[in-house]
Design a protein around this motif. Structure first.
Motif, mmCIF file in Angstrom:
data_model
loop_
_atom_site.group_PDB
_atom_site.id
_atom_site.type_symbol
_atom_site.label_atom_id
_atom_site.label_comp_id
_atom_site.label_asym_id
_atom_site.label_seq_id
_atom_site.Cartn_x
_atom_site.Cartn_y
_atom_site.Cartn_z
ATOM 1 N N GLU A 42 6.159 7.393 7.400
ATOM 2 C CA GLU A 42 5.406 8.625 7.631
ATOM 3 C C GLU A 42 6.398 9.778 7.720
ATOM 4 O OE1 GLU A 42 1.704 9.562 10.358
ATOM 5 O OE2 GLU A 42 3.544 9.672 11.552
ATOM 6 N N PHE A 46 0.875 -1.170 0.000
ATOM 7 C CA PHE A 46 0.000 0.000 0.000
ATOM 8 C C PHE A 46 0.911 1.218 0.000
ATOM 9 C CE2 PHE A 46 -2.378 -3.289 2.355
ATOM 10 C CZ PHE A 46 -3.528 -3.350 1.574
ATOM 11 N N GLU A 47 0.369 2.382 -0.301
ATOM 12 C CA GLU A 47 1.203 3.581 -0.320
ATOM 13 C C GLU A 47 1.852 3.775 1.053
ATOM 14 O OE1 GLU A 47 0.978 8.379 -1.321
ATOM 15 O OE2 GLU A 47 -0.812 7.132 -1.511
ATOM 16 N N ASP A 48 3.182 3.814 1.068
ATOM 17 C CA ASP A 48 3.979 4.013 2.278
ATOM 18 C C ASP A 48 3.878 2.863 3.278
ATOM 19 O OD1 ASP A 48 5.112 6.463 1.513
ATOM 20 O OD2 ASP A 48 3.363 7.580 2.225
ATOM 21 N N ASN A 88 -2.744 8.306 12.709
ATOM 22 C CA ASN A 88 -3.887 7.616 12.092
ATOM 23 C C ASN A 88 -3.816 6.105 12.306
ATOM 24 O OD1 ASN A 88 -5.083 10.011 11.015
ATOM 25 N ND2 ASN A 88 -3.517 9.997 9.428
ATOM 26 N N ILE A 121 -4.020 0.498 11.022
ATOM 27 C CA ILE A 121 -3.723 1.766 10.340
ATOM 28 C C ILE A 121 -4.993 2.234 9.651
ATOM 29 C CG2 ILE A 121 -2.257 2.934 8.666
ATOM 30 C CD1 ILE A 121 -0.216 0.747 8.975
ATOM 31 N N ASP A 122 -5.345 3.462 9.889
ATOM 32 C CA ASP A 122 -6.582 4.009 9.319
ATOM 33 C C ASP A 122 -6.311 4.525 7.908
ATOM 34 O OD1 ASP A 122 -9.174 4.830 9.046
ATOM 35 O OD2 ASP A 122 -8.952 6.660 10.234
ATOM 36 N N ARG A 123 -6.008 3.597 7.026
ATOM 37 C CA ARG A 123 -5.807 3.889 5.600
ATOM 38 C C ARG A 123 -6.463 2.756 4.811
ATOM 39 N NH1 ARG A 123 0.817 4.736 5.367
ATOM 40 N NH2 ARG A 123 1.051 5.827 7.366
ATOM 41 N N GLU A 124 -6.862 3.046 3.595
ATOM 42 C CA GLU A 124 -7.360 2.007 2.679
ATOM 43 C C GLU A 124 -8.531 1.209 3.264
ATOM 44 O OE1 GLU A 124 -6.004 1.789 -0.330
ATOM 45 O OE2 GLU A 124 -4.221 3.018 -0.024
#
Length: 238
Positions: A47, A17-19, A126, A144-147
């Motif tokens: 980050e 995923f990104e990063d 996040n 992680i609050d992504r995707e």
């Protein structure tokens, strides 16, 4: 001079995923009275140029040079009591801040700089931390609050669909016989060692997520929550 666990065969650093990066490597250890060789995974989160290593796997020099192009290793995070053999290497090499849960058996010479706990501080934003509260050995999961939600697990959640190139031929039949290879599985050795109770999984099921990056197995991208809920129901009837 300190002696570190040697770098063992591993795959490439992949940006899943990104990063968020993922590496699969090798582990040898004794379980149930015999030596096993199998794969294990490291996750790296970036980050603002700072890298956080979770479930450390020592990389060979060429891959370390590639790691250094991604950013500066600033944090090393221990979320599973059954992992951690390569934590000293990264902490010492980079002067990184070391995070672990209270009660973890950290490697000799390591000092825990930051304690992981639910609702507490994490090395990047996040994100939140889930703690298994009924277990004999400390274990946690970082969300992680992504995707749509990415769960970074150690031994509790696994996704060992099949043996990969980092297994030896003697270990595979044993693990097949014991039903280790399952999509969205729970760690069988972890269940045996830690004896979690159903109430931990009742709490876990309240956390929304789409993907899982575990200490063992392939990245599980998409519908991960649904898959794990089915597995949890099979094991704990919750």
């Amino acid at each position: 001079m300190k002696q570190y666990h040697p770098a063992m065969p591993h795959g490439p650093i992949q940006e899943v995923f990104e990063d968020v990066f993922f590496v699969t490597g090798t582990m040898k250890n004794e379980f149930f009275g015999s030596m096993w060789q199998f794969s294990r995974n490291m996750t790296i989160v970036r980050e603002n140029g700072a890298l956080t290593i979770i479930n450390s796997v020592r990389l060979k020099e060429e891959a370390l040079a590639e790691l250094d192009t991604l950013g500066k290793v600033t944090h090393v995070v221990r979320i599973g009591d059954m992992h951690g053999v390569d934590d000293p290497f990264y902490v010492d090499r980079y002067g990184a801040t070391f995070w672990a849960m209270p009660g973890m058996r950290v490697q000799e010479g390591l000092t825990v700089d930051k304690k992981l706990k639910e609702g507490g501080e994490l090395p990047f934003g996040n994100a939140s931390f889930f703690e298994f509260k009924t277990v004999a050995r400390p274990e946690g999961i970082i969300r992680i609050d992504r995707e749509g939600g990415i769960m970074i697990a150690c031994d509790s959640l696994q996704n060992w669909i099949e043996p990969d190139q980092f297994f030896d031929e003697d270990t595979v039949p044993t693990m097949e016989k014991m039903n280790f290879f399952k999509k969205a599985g729970l760690g069988l050795a972890w269940l045996h060692e830690s004896q979690p109770k159903p109430e931990d999984f009742v709490r876990l099921k309240q956390i929304p997520f789409e993907h899982a990056l575990c200490g063992h197995g392939y990245p599980l991208k998409g519908d991960a929550q649904e898959e794990y809920h089915r597995t949890i129901a099979q094991f704990f009837n919750v």
